[in-house]
Design a protein around this motif. Structure first.
Motif, PDB file in Angstrom:
ATOM      1  N   ARG A 162      39.165  20.972  60.269  1.00 35.79           N
ATOM      2  CA  ARG A 162      38.274  20.670  61.394  1.00 35.79           C
ATOM      3  C   ARG A 162      38.848  21.166  62.727  1.00 35.79           C
ATOM      4  N   ASN A 163      40.133  20.953  62.913  1.00 38.71           N
ATOM      5  CA  ASN A 163      40.749  21.325  64.195  1.00 38.71           C
ATOM      6  C   ASN A 163      41.486  22.658  64.154  1.00 38.71           C
ATOM      7  N   LYS A 164      41.265  23.402  63.073  1.00 40.20           N
ATOM      8  CA  LYS A 164      41.895  24.713  62.952  1.00 40.20           C
ATOM      9  C   LYS A 164      41.041  25.739  63.710  1.00 40.20           C
ATOM     10  N   ALA A 165      41.681  26.771  64.254  1.00 45.95           N
ATOM     11  CA  ALA A 165      40.886  27.810  64.915  1.00 45.95           C
ATOM     12  C   ALA A 165      40.091  28.590  63.877  1.00 45.95           C
ATOM     13  N   ARG A 185      39.571  33.318  74.212  1.00 44.99           N
ATOM     14  CA  ARG A 185      38.949  32.032  73.879  1.00 44.99           C
ATOM     15  C   ARG A 185      39.301  31.675  72.446  1.00 44.99           C
ATOM     16  N   THR A 186      39.388  30.380  72.203  1.00 44.57           N
ATOM     17  CA  THR A 186      39.613  29.923  70.835  1.00 44.57           C
ATOM     18  C   THR A 186      38.532  28.908  70.494  1.00 44.57           C
ATOM     19  N   LEU A 187      37.989  29.039  69.301  1.00 49.83           N
ATOM     20  CA  LEU A 187      36.980  28.087  68.836  1.00 49.83           C
ATOM     21  C   LEU A 187      37.463  27.468  67.533  1.00 49.83           C
ATOM     22  N   THR A 188      37.651  26.151  67.527  1.00 51.50           N
ATOM     23  CA  THR A 188      37.996  25.493  66.260  1.00 51.50           C
ATOM     24  C   THR A 188      36.729  25.409  65.405  1.00 51.50           C
ATOM     25  N   GLY A 201      37.714  29.293  55.217  1.00 49.16           N
ATOM     26  CA  GLY A 201      38.400  28.426  56.183  1.00 49.16           C
ATOM     27  C   GLY A 201      39.570  29.109  56.882  1.00 49.16           C
ATOM     28  N   ALA A 202      39.470  30.419  57.046  1.00 47.18           N
ATOM     29  CA  ALA A 202      40.561  31.188  57.653  1.00 47.18           C
ATOM     30  C   ALA A 202      40.439  31.207  59.179  1.00 47.18           C
ATOM     31  N   THR A 203      41.512  31.639  59.837  1.00 48.16           N
ATOM     32  CA  THR A 203      41.457  31.910  61.273  1.00 48.16           C
ATOM     33  C   THR A 203      41.323  33.419  61.471  1.00 48.16           C
ATOM     34  N   VAL A 204      40.276  33.785  62.197  1.00 41.52           N
ATOM     35  CA  VAL A 204      39.946  35.193  62.375  1.00 41.52           C
ATOM     36  C   VAL A 204      40.231  35.614  63.810  1.00 41.52           C
ATOM     37  N   LEU A 205      40.909  36.731  63.972  1.00 41.63           N
ATOM     38  CA  LEU A 205      41.062  37.285  65.304  1.00 41.63           C
ATOM     39  C   LEU A 205      39.911  38.249  65.558  1.00 41.63           C
ATOM     40  N   MET A 206      39.300  38.116  66.717  1.00 39.80           N
ATOM     41  CA  MET A 206      38.164  38.984  67.045  1.00 39.80           C
ATOM     42  C   MET A 206      38.479  39.650  68.381  1.00 39.80           C
ATOM     43  N   TYR A 207      38.309  40.971  68.440  1.00 42.29           N
ATOM     44  CA  TYR A 207      38.627  41.707  69.667  1.00 42.29           C
ATOM     45  C   TYR A 207      37.396  42.487  70.112  1.00 42.29           C
ATOM     46  N   GLU A 208      37.143  42.443  71.407  1.00 45.84           N
ATOM     47  CA  GLU A 208      35.900  43.029  71.913  1.00 45.84           C
ATOM     48  C   GLU A 208      35.918  44.550  72.060  1.00 45.84           C
ATOM     49  N   GLY A 209      37.077  45.113  72.403  1.00 46.15           N
ATOM     50  CA  GLY A 209      37.024  46.453  73.002  1.00 46.15           C
ATOM     51  C   GLY A 209      37.605  47.591  72.197  1.00 46.15           C
TER      52      GLY A 209
END
Ligand code: PRX
Length: 651
Positions: free
Chosen positions: A100-103, A115-118, A331-339
């Motif tokens: 629940r509280n994981k990014a 920004r980080t969204l859990t 349920g992984a943490t994903v890095l997302m980059y805009e540019g």
């Protein structure tokens, strides 16, 4: 051999083998060849039972399914009678656990904002936006067109569509107004979601302006939601256009996920056909979500503490399956980059890897070749020791580019998963399982469990080892496309008519003596020299193995004597573009793969024409090599000036 059989001659000799380290294997989900083989054989003996068991275990069902597969060729239905929801499986399922509280997302904008969204925060945003959609009258089965920069709201919009049972069609933010309008009209979208702009190489992409032009030609679209990203001035059309933040301010965060049938359409994604109009590839809910989740876990050997970075855009299937649905379902943490990778400098990716301590990096050969060209010093500035696994997708990776990726980015310690798949397949079909399968540079190695490929000659007979032929799939799989939106005939013709009961992938491939698969390029790109059919990728890989060459594209041009001659286009990372280098490259190819594949013409060029997703457009080069005007579709071309430049070099 030869032209009649449809077989392709292989000239490539790549014998390097990289087994996973004992340490990597010991910690991985599938840690030995024997374990892979056991799982593969079990799945092959009864694919439907294999997928049924996984579906029961891995997905949340509002109503259990009754039948694993209903196969009325060419239409497959998986997990029939069941009800589920893709968004629920990606978000809600994690709220009851410590996740629940994981990014869910760690995001970085091109200007450097973060920004980080859990999972909990993502849930709230998605629920609110799902209510926004409902408020604008979006219902189950409606099509929603998304044209946005790579910001978290893009994923929120996709998931909110899934939550209410609507069908999203994401159009890559680099496409023109014409392309957006074509796709909107084909899908009969009722809603457009966009932003005031996005950042790319320090510039502001005027997305809303493009959408305004597109909507003037998309009569089915009644409303347009605009996210404020860059703060640039835009015109808002009264009654049609709404600010994202204003709608969200008023929206309730209470919005239970809609139970939908397994075969409810989840999304349409347009891919360019080589000629003619783009095809809307249709994917559905349960089978796709299961396939994205399991392939993500297997191939990227997913661990809870991973930070997974897929550098694709959500406008491509790679972004759908391995930024949104696969990793989130796991349920992984994903890095997302805009540019862009080279903004503000050519080390941006390595800066991000170091800063966030990325563990798994998934990118494309076109990017890898650019990094090589830009120079090692950009990499050397950064600590990449957090990486444990690397991936590649989109094109064949030339063995020398593979070696560079392995040594320079992976520090020699990270396995590379070269993943073969297509928009149509929904998820990865062939790839090493990194703890189980020793890799060979340039080979996607073996099929995943539940995937049953074959390589056939033109008569539909399996080709012997080391002969190239047509790659097909012999059994339906849950992630497969369910058709082309609004064009059943084209679906049948394109994928199911060449061989009975076989899905035609459109690629050539061969299997080596160890049962490893090698993709040899698109069927249409084969070069036929004196009756010997050569693979584009093999000639290109031989060229790229020369120290001066950054990129190469090989095509056939008509030749009176040989049928076709080998014509190559080369970009250099060093050396001088002159006749002596030409001669040297010719000799080099001759030495590497033999006289037959030796290029007849070598043209040096500053850049190669590519699709917006980075694939070399050999079709256009074929026309140039033959001295013809291009007749096919060029709307997916990334940079028109490249083509103009190549043409003017001709004159
Ligand atoms: O020709 C193959 C090539 O890309 C095609 C699929 O393109 P698309 O639908 O845009 O999907 C790209 C992302 C999955 C394939 O038919 N291709 C993709 N991955 C590889 C590849 N060719 C060789 N090796 C790969 N790993």
């Amino acid at each position: 051999m030869g032209t009649d059989s449809g077989q392709i001659d292989t000239v490539m000799q790549e014998t390097r083998l990289f087994p996973p380290s004992a340490e990597f294997a010991a910690q991985s989900r599938i840690g030995s060849l024997a374990a892979y083989q056991k799982l593969y054989d079990q799945a092959k003996s009864n694919p439907v039972a294999f997928w049924e068991e996984l579906a029961r275990k891995e997905l949340h069902w509002f109503k259990p399914f009754e039948r694993g597969l209903v196969w009325e060729e060419p239409l497959a239905q998986w997990f029939v009678g069941g009800q589920t929801n893709a968004c629920y499986n990606c978000v809600d399922v994690h709220l009851a656990s410590e996740k629940r509280n994981k990014a869910a997302f760690i995001w970085e904008g091109e200007p450097g904002d973060t920004r980080t969204l859990t999972y909990q925060q993502l849930h709230r945003e998605v629920c609110k936006f799902a209510n926004v959609l409902k408020g604008l009258g979006v219902k189950q089965g409606d099509r929603v067109s998304i044209y946005m920069p790579m910001v978290p709201e893009l994923a929120i919009a996709m998931l909110a569509c899934a939550r209410v049972g609507a069908i999203h069609s994401v159009v890559f933010g680099g496409f023109s107004a014409e392309a957006v309008a074509d796709r909107n009209n084909d899908a009969q979208a009722i809603l457009q979601i966009t932003a005031d702009g996005g950042y790319r190489r320090g510039k502001n992409l005027p997305l809303k302006e493009t959408v305004d032009a597109a909507l003037a030609k998309s009569p089915s679209v009644k409303n347009c939601i605009v996210l404020r990203r860059t703060g640039s001035t835009v015109t808002m059309q009264e009654g049609r256009d709404h600010w994202w933040h204003e709608l969200m301010d008023r929206a309730s965060a209470d919005c239970p996920a809609e139970p939908v049938d397994s075969e409810n359409s989840l999304f349409i994604l347009y891919t360019s056909g080589s000629t003619g109009k783009p095809k809307g590839i249709r994917h559905t809910t349960a089978g796709y979500t299961l396939f994205a989740k399991k392939t993500f876990e297997w191939v990227f050997d997913y661990r809870d503490d991973d930070l997974f970075w897929c550098t694709a855009d959500c406008g491509w299937v790679t972004g759908h399956s391995y930024i949104v649905y696969g990793p989130l379902a796991a349920g992984a943490t994903v890095l997302m980059y805009e540019g862009a990778p080279n903004w503000p400098a050519e080390d941006r990716f390595w800066d991000i890897v170091e800063k966030y301590r990325v563990t798994v990096l998934y990118t494309a050969p076109t990017a890898i070749r650019a990094f090589i060209k830009w120079g090692d010093h950009h990499v050397d500035k950064h600590d990449l020791s957090s990486l444990r696994l690397l991936g590649s997708v989109g094109e064949g990776i030339n063995p020398e580019a593979w070696m560079w990726y392995h040594r320079k980015i992976g520090g020699g310690r990270c396995p590379i998963v070269d993943t073969w798949w297509q928009t149509e397949t929904g998820g990865i079909m062939m790839s090493p399982l990194p703890g189980a399968i020793a890799t060979k540079p340039g080979s996607c190695t073996k099929p995943l469990p539940g995937v049953i490929p074959e390589i056939l000659d033109d008569d539909g007979k399996p080709v012997p080892a080391n002969h190239g032929g047509c790659l097909v799939m012999s059994h339906p799989w849950p992630g497969m496309l369910r058709g082309i939106w609004g064009d059943d005939k084209r679906y049948q013709e394109q994928y199911w008519s060449k061989f009975p009961h076989r899905y035609l992938a459109g690629d050539n491939a061969r299997i080596d003596d160890d049962g490893y698969y090698w993709i040899m390029g698109r069927i249409d790109d084969v070069i036929n020299v004196s009756g010997h059919r050569l693979s584009t990728i093999e000639v290109e890989s031989a060229l790229v193995s020369h120290p001066c060459v950054a990129e190469a594209a090989a095509v056939g041009r008509p030749d009176e004597l040989k049928g076709q001659a080998v014509s190559v286009f080369v970009t250099l990372k060093s050396g001088t573009a002159d006749d002596s280098l030409r001669e040297e490259l010719r000799k080099h190819v001759r030495k590497e793969i033999g006289a037959l594949a030796q290029p007849d013409d070598i043209r040096f060029t500053g850049a190669l024409p590519k699709t917006r997703s980075g694939k070399i457009m050999r079709r256009l080069l074929r026309d140039i090599a033959a001295g013809k005007e291009s007749v096919g579709d060029t709307t997916t071309l990334e940079d028109y000036t490249v083509l103009a430049k190549l043409r003017s070099d001709e004159e």
